[in-house]
Design a protein around this motif. Structure first.
Motif, PDB file in Angstrom:
ATOM      1  N   SER A  56       1.910   3.600  -0.330  1.00  0.00           N
ATOM      2  CA  SER A  56       2.235   3.916   1.075  1.00  0.00           C
ATOM      3  C   SER A  56       1.670   5.259   1.510  1.00  0.00           C
ATOM      4  O   SER A  56       1.448   5.484   2.704  1.00  0.00           O
ATOM      5  N   LYS A  57       1.414   6.131   0.561  1.00  0.00           N
ATOM      6  CA  LYS A  57       0.831   7.449   0.887  1.00  0.00           C
ATOM      7  C   LYS A  57      -0.577   7.292   1.439  1.00  0.00           C
ATOM      8  O   LYS A  57      -1.049   8.136   2.213  1.00  0.00           O
ATOM      9  N   TYR A  58      -1.246   6.203   1.078  1.00  0.00           N
ATOM     10  CA  TYR A  58      -2.657   6.032   1.416  1.00  0.00           C
ATOM     11  C   TYR A  58      -2.896   4.914   2.435  1.00  0.00           C
ATOM     12  O   TYR A  58      -4.045   4.667   2.798  1.00  0.00           O
TER      13      TYR A  58
ATOM     14  N   GLY B 105      -0.864   4.547   5.357  1.00  0.00           N
ATOM     15  CA  GLY B 105      -0.112   4.827   6.566  1.00  0.00           C
ATOM     16  C   GLY B 105       1.349   4.436   6.486  1.00  0.00           C
ATOM     17  O   GLY B 105       1.983   4.163   7.515  1.00  0.00           O
ATOM     18  N   GLY B 106       1.915   4.387   5.270  1.00  0.00           N
ATOM     19  CA  GLY B 106       3.324   4.054   5.097  1.00  0.00           C
ATOM     20  C   GLY B 106       3.622   2.576   5.178  1.00  0.00           C
ATOM     21  O   GLY B 106       4.799   2.184   5.294  1.00  0.00           O
ATOM     22  N   GLU B 107       2.579   1.734   5.067  1.00  0.00           N
ATOM     23  CA  GLU B 107       2.793   0.295   5.276  1.00  0.00           C
ATOM     24  C   GLU B 107       3.558  -0.354   4.136  1.00  0.00           C
ATOM     25  O   GLU B 107       4.488  -1.129   4.357  1.00  0.00           O
ATOM     26  N   PHE B 108       3.184  -0.082   2.872  1.00  0.00           N
ATOM     27  CA  PHE B 108       3.868  -0.695   1.734  1.00  0.00           C
ATOM     28  C   PHE B 108       3.576   0.084   0.461  1.00  0.00           C
ATOM     29  O   PHE B 108       2.566   0.780   0.347  1.00  0.00           O
ATOM     30  N   ASP B 109       4.489  -0.039  -0.507  1.00  0.00           N
ATOM     31  CA  ASP B 109       4.237   0.358  -1.886  1.00  0.00           C
ATOM     32  C   ASP B 109       3.928  -0.902  -2.685  1.00  0.00           C
ATOM     33  O   ASP B 109       4.332  -2.007  -2.303  1.00  0.00           O
ATOM     34  N   LEU B 110       3.227  -0.736  -3.792  1.00  0.00           N
ATOM     35  CA  LEU B 110       2.850  -1.883  -4.619  1.00  0.00           C
ATOM     36  C   LEU B 110       3.707  -1.902  -5.877  1.00  0.00           C
ATOM     37  O   LEU B 110       3.819  -0.898  -6.589  1.00  0.00           O
ATOM     38  N   VAL B 111       4.340  -3.053  -6.134  1.00  0.00           N
ATOM     39  CA  VAL B 111       5.208  -3.232  -7.301  1.00  0.00           C
ATOM     40  C   VAL B 111       4.497  -4.115  -8.316  1.00  0.00           C
ATOM     41  O   VAL B 111       3.989  -5.189  -7.968  1.00  0.00           O
ATOM     42  N   HIS B 112       4.476  -3.664  -9.569  1.00  0.00           N
ATOM     43  CA  HIS B 112       3.960  -4.511 -10.649  1.00  0.00           C
ATOM     44  C   HIS B 112       5.108  -4.797 -11.607  1.00  0.00           C
ATOM     45  O   HIS B 112       5.790  -3.878 -12.073  1.00  0.00           O
ATOM     46  N   VAL B 113       5.328  -6.083 -11.890  1.00  0.00           N
ATOM     47  CA  VAL B 113       6.448  -6.525 -12.723  1.00  0.00           C
ATOM     48  C   VAL B 113       5.927  -7.148 -14.012  1.00  0.00           C
ATOM     49  O   VAL B 113       4.993  -7.955 -13.994  1.00  0.00           O
ATOM     50  N   GLU B 114       6.545  -6.765 -15.119  1.00  0.00           N
ATOM     51  CA  GLU B 114       6.354  -7.427 -16.409  1.00  0.00           C
ATOM     52  C   GLU B 114       7.743  -7.859 -16.877  1.00  0.00           C
ATOM     53  O   GLU B 114       8.638  -7.022 -17.016  1.00  0.00           O
ATOM     54  N   SER B 115       7.930  -9.151 -17.082  1.00  0.00           N
ATOM     55  CA  SER B 115       9.253  -9.642 -17.475  1.00  0.00           C
ATOM     56  C   SER B 115       9.148 -10.448 -18.764  1.00  0.00           C
ATOM     57  O   SER B 115       8.502 -11.502 -18.801  1.00  0.00           O
TER      58      SER B 115
END
Length: 221
Positions: free
Chosen positions: A18-20, A22-32
């Protein structure tokens, strides 16, 4: 189809995209990591959140329907598809409830991709599910990750089996300890464990439990 699960070890790493953007989204990576009490057929499929942009209208649909996108066994999604019915006639006849269900099903299909669980070699009934998705702010610079474990399609018998969740927040994010919580199936709070990493400027939170809990992790910049 429901599958008995012995362990689900869910780890999410959130990146400060979101820092890059314009605050649109953060990226989540999941390992389960998932351990079951019997083998899962190799052609068994799951719907997982994809990393494609979500239309603002679809986001509103999910929020209104209180739907939290998470991996779901294909049989449960197929039930929604089978119940799609005659969407055109339902809409024209003014059947609002069925029309809402139909619209929600279409929105879900647009936000999901289909996959299989990856078996870990030289292990018994042990699998890894990996995926990435976009986490959108609930207010400027405020994000909330919600997850219910085990994933829909798994069953957690009450016999000492285990759920674990660890979430590493982005650089310079601060976990809101008042809004962050784990809630058990009987509506009891689950105590978290916090960690802070000075060098990387990140924080982490972890929960452990043995029945179907729901977790909320809120952070802000």
């Amino acid at each position: 189809m429901s599958i008995n699960i012995k362990l689900q070890d869910f780890t999410a790493t959130i990146h400060q995209t979101s820092k890059y953007n314009g605050g649109e989204f953060d990226l989540v990576h999941v390992e389960s990591l998932i351990v079951t009490d019997q083998p899962i057929p190799s052609d068994d499929t799951w719907y997982i959140p994809n990393s494609k942009p979500i239309d603002p209208m679809f986001k509103s649909i999910f929020e209104h329907a209180k739907i939290n996108l998470m991996p779901t066994h294909s049989s449960l999604i197929q039930e929604r598809i089978d119940g799609f019915g005659d969407a055109l006639n339902e809409a024209m006849s003014g059947d609002e409830n069925e029309t809402k269900k139909d619209i929600t099903t279409l929105a879900l299909l647009s936000a999901f991709s289909k996959t299989t669980l990856n078996p870990i070699e030289n292990t018994e009934n042990t699998y890894l599910l990996s995926y990435s998705y976009k986490l959108f702010p609930i207010a400027p610079n405020i994000f909330e990750l919600k997850v219910t474990l085990p994933f829909p399609g798994f069953i957690m018998p009450d016999n000492g089996d285990e759920i674990q969740i660890t979430v590493v927040t982005p650089i310079n994010a601060i976990i809101d300890k008042e809004k962050t919580m784990g809630i058990s199936e009987d509506n009891q709070q689950i105590q978290p464990q916090y960690a802070e990493f000075t060098y990387s400027r990140k924080q982490a939170i972890s929960f452990q439990y043995t029945t179907d809990p729901e977790f909320t992790i809120r952070y802000n910049y």
